[in-house]
Design an enzyme around this catalytic site. Sequence first.
Site, short mmCIF file in Angstrom:
data_model
loop_
_atom_site.label_atom_id
_atom_site.label_comp_id
_atom_site.label_asym_id
_atom_site.label_seq_id
_atom_site.Cartn_x
_atom_site.Cartn_y
_atom_site.Cartn_z
N SER A 17 -9.13 2.39 3.10
CA SER A 17 -8.76 3.17 2.04
C SER A 17 -7.72 2.41 1.71
O SER A 17 -6.81 2.77 0.28
CB SER A 17 -7.66 4.36 3.35
OG SER A 17 -6.66 3.40 3.95
N LYS A 62 0.67 -1.27 -0.37
CA LYS A 62 0.27 -0.53 0.04
C LYS A 62 0.64 1.57 0.00
O LYS A 62 2.01 1.76 0.86
CB LYS A 62 -1.03 -0.17 1.38
CG LYS A 62 -1.76 1.16 1.43
CD LYS A 62 -3.05 1.20 2.57
CE LYS A 62 -3.68 2.33 2.78
NZ LYS A 62 -4.54 1.78 3.96
N SER A 91 -9.80 -0.17 6.76
CA SER A 91 -9.74 0.47 5.50
C SER A 91 -8.97 -1.10 4.85
O SER A 91 -8.75 -1.31 4.14
CB SER A 91 -8.20 1.49 6.11
OG SER A 91 -8.63 2.74 5.73
#
Length: 464
Positions: free
Chosen positions: A156, A87, A180
């Site tokens: 996210s 990420k 997330s």
Amino acid sequence: MNLPVQYTPGSGLNSFADKADQFLRGEDTPSNFLHRCITSINTQEPEVKAWVTTRLDAVQAEAKTADRRYASGTPLSPVDGMPIGIKDVIQTRDMPTKFGSPIFDNNETGFDSASVDALRRAGALIVGKSVTTEFAFVKPGPTRNPFDTTKTPGGSSSGSSAAVGAGMVPAALGNQVVGSIIRPAAFCGNYAIKPTLGALHMGEGLGLSQLHLGVHAASLQDMWAVASEIAERAGGDPGFPGLYGPKTLGTKAQPKRLTFLETEGWAKCDDTTRAAFTSYLEQLRNIGVDIVTRNDSKLANDFEVKISDAVRLCREICSFELRWILRQYRETEKLSDELTIWVEMAEKLTLEDYRMALATRAHMRHALAEVAPTTDAFITLASVGPAPDIDFHADSGEAEYAFLTGDPAFNAATSALGAPAITLPKIAVNGMPLGVQVIGAPHHDWELTNLANWLDAEVASLSI
């Protein structure tokens, strides 16, 4: 690639779990496995948009080195040769870390975060950086759901969940302060763990008191292998004891009792979603698992009451803790309008408000400690329904802003609690994924994963 595609639970995933034996026997190689992943990336990335950047030439050279280790019978670890996404809020020495913001468009640190360093040392193949929402908060990036590009992948950890769901990689790192990891994993048909708070070292982190590093994966075995290798080489966050448990999963553990948690999410589910999960619970009852609800237990009901405002609580804690840096980002005039609203809301909070929020979180954690011994685990949904449309604005309960990547109502409580949570891709509703979430007591991540493994193997998936 033609989207949308009809999802069935577990479809699209590309597990690495059984590959090591094949590599050792010479029936396959890490290079060949990587080649299949790259083919998937090249085919699907134009529509799914999971990646900020990739390093495909470099990772192919690294795969050849992994080939030689397996050929000589000396792999470094269970993740040696495993392609993994990172990420884009987690530092990598050979790729920019952009945080989903133009403020950091050319941000080259030259160093790996603790988790990335650990994975490289274990022989993992770092394929690229996956898309995140802006600073891992509200504004979405370009990623689309791999099963229907008119739907959100969640956030996210948007790119990580989409890349795993599309079969581009068998695992990817994400992190969570509200929802997330678990929610996007559910939207994209992943397995995923948000482990006990502090169990996996975040490296430089984002300065948040309930930030969890976790893993999206194509199987529970892949998920645990990645988490375990990070824990072994990097430990937990400073001051935390790290992830407990052996490097491999144990015997599938059938629970005797599971407690169903409504959280804030159950009231927001539509009839179809409720019916699907009710049917899943009925299967468990038929197998002999005792399902306890808040109506059956005063402790469970008290716990539900304590966690009933977790979404707002998480917003207050996280925005207060980050407002010092968000103020500075706002001064660049490159901060989104969506996140600027969070800054403005955070500015209204006082230190006393923050202290009260921390006290409320402490009461929640105490309630968990009281109820956890009465059950083998908690069970609920991972989201209020399948992935909504890409432009859907979910009601946050506060007039100032909406959730743009789905509602975290089933996720906020576990983030505030710091308890381990796992989502399983066990349900399809109208051809889209819906995750089943199990939640355990802090530091019982391994036991929870063994329980999840039993659910995955023994309880039938549902499609409605």
